[in-house]
Motif scaffolding. Sequence first.
Motif, PDB file in Angstrom:
ATOM      1  N   ALA A  50      -3.443   6.625  -9.394  1.00 45.72           N
ATOM      2  CA  ALA A  50      -4.528   7.499  -9.868  1.00 45.72           C
ATOM      3  C   ALA A  50      -3.963   8.763 -10.506  1.00 45.72           C
ATOM      4  CB  ALA A  50      -5.446   7.846  -8.702  1.00 45.72           C
ATOM      5  N   GLU A  51      -2.939   9.338  -9.893  1.00 42.64           N
ATOM      6  CA  GLU A  51      -2.329  10.549 -10.437  1.00 42.64           C
ATOM      7  C   GLU A  51      -1.677  10.266 -11.781  1.00 42.64           C
ATOM      8  OE1 GLU A  51       1.178  13.748  -9.248  1.00 42.64           O
ATOM      9  OE2 GLU A  51       0.188  12.591  -7.667  1.00 42.64           O
TER      10      GLU A  51
ATOM     11  N   ALA B 241      -1.835  10.658 -17.703  1.00 40.65           N
ATOM     12  CA  ALA B 241      -1.894  10.020 -19.016  1.00 40.65           C
ATOM     13  C   ALA B 241      -3.134  10.470 -19.779  1.00 40.65           C
ATOM     14  CB  ALA B 241      -1.883   8.499 -18.861  1.00 40.65           C
ATOM     15  N   ARG B 242      -4.256  10.604 -19.060  1.00 44.66           N
ATOM     16  CA  ARG B 242      -5.492  11.068 -19.700  1.00 44.66           C
ATOM     17  C   ARG B 242      -5.320  12.478 -20.241  1.00 44.66           C
ATOM     18  NH1 ARG B 242      -9.409  14.259 -19.293  1.00 44.66           N
ATOM     19  NH2 ARG B 242      -8.587  15.189 -17.382  1.00 44.66           N
ATOM     20  N   ARG B 243      -4.665  13.353 -19.448  1.00 42.53           N
ATOM     21  CA  ARG B 243      -4.456  14.729 -19.894  1.00 42.53           C
ATOM     22  C   ARG B 243      -3.536  14.783 -21.108  1.00 42.53           C
ATOM     23  NH1 ARG B 243      -4.097  15.770 -14.196  1.00 42.53           N
ATOM     24  NH2 ARG B 243      -1.808  15.819 -14.357  1.00 42.53           N
ATOM     25  N   ARG B 244      -2.500  13.929 -21.118  1.00 41.93           N
ATOM     26  CA  ARG B 244      -1.597  13.903 -22.274  1.00 41.93           C
ATOM     27  C   ARG B 244      -2.338  13.448 -23.528  1.00 41.93           C
ATOM     28  NH1 ARG B 244       2.010  11.692 -18.466  1.00 41.93           N
ATOM     29  NH2 ARG B 244       1.554   9.580 -19.211  1.00 41.93           N
ATOM     30  N   ALA B 245      -3.183  12.428 -23.369  1.00 42.46           N
ATOM     31  CA  ALA B 245      -3.934  11.918 -24.521  1.00 42.46           C
ATOM     32  C   ALA B 245      -4.893  12.983 -25.038  1.00 42.46           C
ATOM     33  CB  ALA B 245      -4.692  10.658 -24.126  1.00 42.46           C
ATOM     34  N   ALA B 246      -5.533  13.716 -24.108  1.00 40.53           N
ATOM     35  CA  ALA B 246      -6.459  14.769 -24.514  1.00 40.53           C
ATOM     36  C   ALA B 246      -5.722  15.897 -25.233  1.00 40.53           C
ATOM     37  CB  ALA B 246      -7.199  15.311 -23.292  1.00 40.53           C
ATOM     38  N   ALA B 247      -4.528  16.241 -24.721  1.00 39.16           N
ATOM     39  CA  ALA B 247      -3.743  17.302 -25.357  1.00 39.16           C
ATOM     40  C   ALA B 247      -3.310  16.889 -26.763  1.00 39.16           C
ATOM     41  CB  ALA B 247      -2.521  17.631 -24.504  1.00 39.16           C
ATOM     42  N   MET B 248      -2.894  15.628 -26.915  1.00 45.51           N
ATOM     43  CA  MET B 248      -2.492  15.147 -28.228  1.00 45.51           C
ATOM     44  C   MET B 248      -3.677  15.135 -29.188  1.00 45.51           C
ATOM     45  SD  MET B 248       0.711  14.654 -28.438  1.00 45.51           S
ATOM     46  CE  MET B 248       0.725  13.725 -29.965  1.00 45.51           C
TER      47      MET B 248
ATOM     48  N   THR C 141       0.827  -1.216   0.000  1.00 46.08           N
ATOM     49  CA  THR C 141       0.000   0.000   0.000  1.00 46.08           C
ATOM     50  C   THR C 141       0.855   1.256   0.000  1.00 46.08           C
ATOM     51  OG1 THR C 141      -0.153  -0.087   2.414  1.00 46.08           O
ATOM     52  CG2 THR C 141      -1.913  -1.160   1.156  1.00 46.08           C
ATOM     53  N   THR C 142       2.060   1.147   0.567  1.00 37.93           N
ATOM     54  CA  THR C 142       3.013   2.255   0.585  1.00 37.93           C
ATOM     55  C   THR C 142       4.305   1.779  -0.066  1.00 37.93           C
ATOM     56  OG1 THR C 142       2.077   3.105   2.652  1.00 37.93           O
ATOM     57  CG2 THR C 142       4.279   3.875   2.040  1.00 37.93           C
ATOM     58  N   CYS C 143       4.849   2.565  -0.978  1.00 41.18           N
ATOM     59  CA  CYS C 143       6.076   2.157  -1.664  1.00 41.18           C
ATOM     60  C   CYS C 143       7.240   2.098  -0.676  1.00 41.18           C
ATOM     61  CB  CYS C 143       6.401   3.133  -2.785  1.00 41.18           C
ATOM     62  SG  CYS C 143       7.942   2.714  -3.661  1.00 41.18           S
ATOM     63  N   PRO C 144       7.920   0.952  -0.567  1.00 43.61           N
ATOM     64  CA  PRO C 144       9.059   0.855   0.364  1.00 43.61           C
ATOM     65  C   PRO C 144      10.278   1.634  -0.127  1.00 43.61           C
ATOM     66  CG  PRO C 144       8.866  -1.151  -0.917  1.00 43.61           C
ATOM     67  CD  PRO C 144       7.673  -0.314  -1.270  1.00 43.61           C
ATOM     68  N   HIS C 145      10.236   2.133  -1.352  1.00 42.96           N
ATOM     69  CA  HIS C 145      11.385   2.824  -1.918  1.00 42.96           C
ATOM     70  C   HIS C 145      11.261   4.349  -1.817  1.00 42.96           C
ATOM     71  CE1 HIS C 145      12.313  -1.149  -3.366  1.00 42.96           C
ATOM     72  NE2 HIS C 145      11.195  -1.187  -4.066  1.00 42.96           N
ATOM     73  N   CYS C 146      10.061   4.866  -2.107  1.00 42.74           N
ATOM     74  CA  CYS C 146       9.899   6.327  -2.086  1.00 42.74           C
ATOM     75  C   CYS C 146       8.858   6.802  -1.082  1.00 42.74           C
ATOM     76  CB  CYS C 146       9.543   6.843  -3.484  1.00 42.74           C
ATOM     77  SG  CYS C 146       7.879   6.408  -4.032  1.00 42.74           S
ATOM     78  N   GLY C 147       8.129   5.868  -0.475  1.00 41.91           N
ATOM     79  CA  GLY C 147       7.145   6.236   0.539  1.00 41.91           C
ATOM     80  C   GLY C 147       5.808   6.697   0.008  1.00 41.91           C
ATOM     81  N   ALA C 148       5.609   6.632  -1.313  1.00 40.97           N
ATOM     82  CA  ALA C 148       4.357   7.118  -1.902  1.00 40.97           C
ATOM     83  C   ALA C 148       3.193   6.179  -1.585  1.00 40.97           C
ATOM     84  CB  ALA C 148       4.506   7.245  -3.416  1.00 40.97           C
ATOM     85  N   ASP C 149       1.984   6.764  -1.546  1.00 38.74           N
ATOM     86  CA  ASP C 149       0.766   5.969  -1.455  1.00 38.74           C
ATOM     87  C   ASP C 149       0.542   5.336  -2.829  1.00 38.74           C
ATOM     88  OD1 ASP C 149      -2.274   5.743  -2.014  1.00 38.74           O
ATOM     89  OD2 ASP C 149      -2.182   5.862   0.168  1.00 38.74           O
ATOM     90  N   ILE C 150       0.511   4.015  -2.884  1.00 39.75           N
ATOM     91  CA  ILE C 150       0.485   3.309  -4.170  1.00 39.75           C
ATOM     92  C   ILE C 150      -0.768   3.656  -4.968  1.00 39.75           C
ATOM     93  CG2 ILE C 150       0.437   1.051  -5.284  1.00 39.75           C
ATOM     94  CD1 ILE C 150       3.141   1.814  -4.049  1.00 39.75           C
ATOM     95  N   ARG C 151      -1.934   3.620  -4.325  1.00 39.80           N
ATOM     96  CA  ARG C 151      -3.181   3.911  -5.043  1.00 39.80           C
ATOM     97  C   ARG C 151      -3.224   5.351  -5.529  1.00 39.80           C
ATOM     98  NH1 ARG C 151      -8.349   0.985  -2.044  1.00 39.80           N
ATOM     99  NH2 ARG C 151      -7.710  -1.172  -2.445  1.00 39.80           N
ATOM    100  N   ALA C 152      -2.803   6.271  -4.673  1.00 40.60           N
ATOM    101  CA  ALA C 152      -2.826   7.679  -5.056  1.00 40.60           C
ATOM    102  C   ALA C 152      -1.873   7.948  -6.217  1.00 40.60           C
ATOM    103  CB  ALA C 152      -2.470   8.554  -3.857  1.00 40.60           C
TER     104      ALA C 152
END
Length: 484
Positions: free
Chosen positions: A458-459, A464-471, A444-455
């Motif tokens: 999602a980010e 990726a959605r924004r990049r696809a929309a821009a393209m 649930t939490t990355c042991p390498h960088c401490g990030a919340d895996i789900r968050a």
Amino acid sequence: MPEEPRRPVRNLSDADIRAFVPVHVIWELTLACDLKCMHCGSRAGHRRRTELTTEECLEVVEALARLGTREVSLIGGEAYLRRDWTEIIRALRAHEIYCAVQTGGRNLSVERLQSAVDAGLNGVGVSLDGMQALHDRVRGVQGSFQKAVDTLRRARAAGLAISVNTQVGAQTQGDLPELMETIIEVGATQWQIQLTVAMGNAVDHDDLLLQPYELLDLMPLLARLYDEGVARGLLMVVGNNIGYFGPYEHIWRGFGDERVHWSGCAAGQTVMGIEADGTVKGCPSLATADFAGGNVRDLTLDEIWRGSAAIHFGRLRSVEDLWGFCRSCYYAEVCRGGCSWTSHSLLGVPGNNPYCHYRALEHQRRGLRERVAKVREAAKTPFAVGEFEVLTERIADGTVVASSTLQARPKKHDVRAPAPAIGQIPPRLDLCRACDAYIIAGETTCPHCGADIRAAAAESAEAARRRAAAMAEVERQLARIRSV
């Protein structure tokens, strides 16, 4: 858009792994060689005294077909120095086995190449270990670089798939960008990278060896060249001793599929090596003295592959066989100590491999680095290993704080243990979208960088959605302009 490079036919399925299919076989046809390479692990130069006859080689081809082999790489020495090499190619192709030759290219003449093409040869891989000055020095023959490049051009003109193999040693990094330009210019679509290993001639010339801490500079360079190459139609294929599980692992193995990552040494599982005298090993590079599984003159190839303990050691390997840093590593269960050839050649026992990007990064984080130092020379025989120690030292002042010789090495695996009947699918890891490091499924939490895996996931998806929309918007605007 450039055409996507061809993916190797040796790509594995779960069925291959479960059935222990020797998908890719590397076959040394002869040890006769016309180069004098300073890093040659097999000390090639002269033929083995008891090389297989043509008839015996053709029997091997039949046995490989029965085992389900899909690709055979012919090596040496120089395979073309056997007069019957095209007969062996023709037999392999009769079974629809993809056949390529790996060569230095010095004397692969127009006539020799054409005879191989006529026999059905699919591809030619040529070794380039740097630009001309470095390559010629390491290969021991002036003019060998130009001969190799000429061979690539002629092979491409003949319609063959062409690739380049590069061994990375202590002096190679500076040549890699220019070398990539040369490789693209001659039209190669694959570039295989591997590290020079401490075996045979390379033990005699240990100044050629990259130091483990130099991976910190090499790996970002390789990642940059990988991206640049893909954009220009060149696929970098990393060898089994490039890795593991640093921030670039997600680009190396899957050819764009991030679900594919390093999953342990494949020796004796989906890879087989055959020496010119009929000796069979789980990997062609492993030391013959410790890993010869038998000879096709004494047993059938199937009997060796299915029943030899020296072949199936990799099928039994677990965390219990690891030692040193690798034993307690986060990735121990899936990595299983990286490349057996690299670690055994250094320390006499697999399972503790200092040539690991993740390991180098972890040591750097603690203010440490590792380097290797020769303790004992290698015998003057093919695939001979010496002995090295791995020294851990403080980056700040070079003080040695630990040595591999001070650690308890494990006993060799119980060779009497029977091989499993069915191969186990390796664990599959997830990817942290915050730091691009692989993580064990369920974290649930990355042991390498401490990030919340789900968050983080999602980010990343939203980005990726924004990049696809821009393209899509750019394409819409371009279409509107074109229609005016």
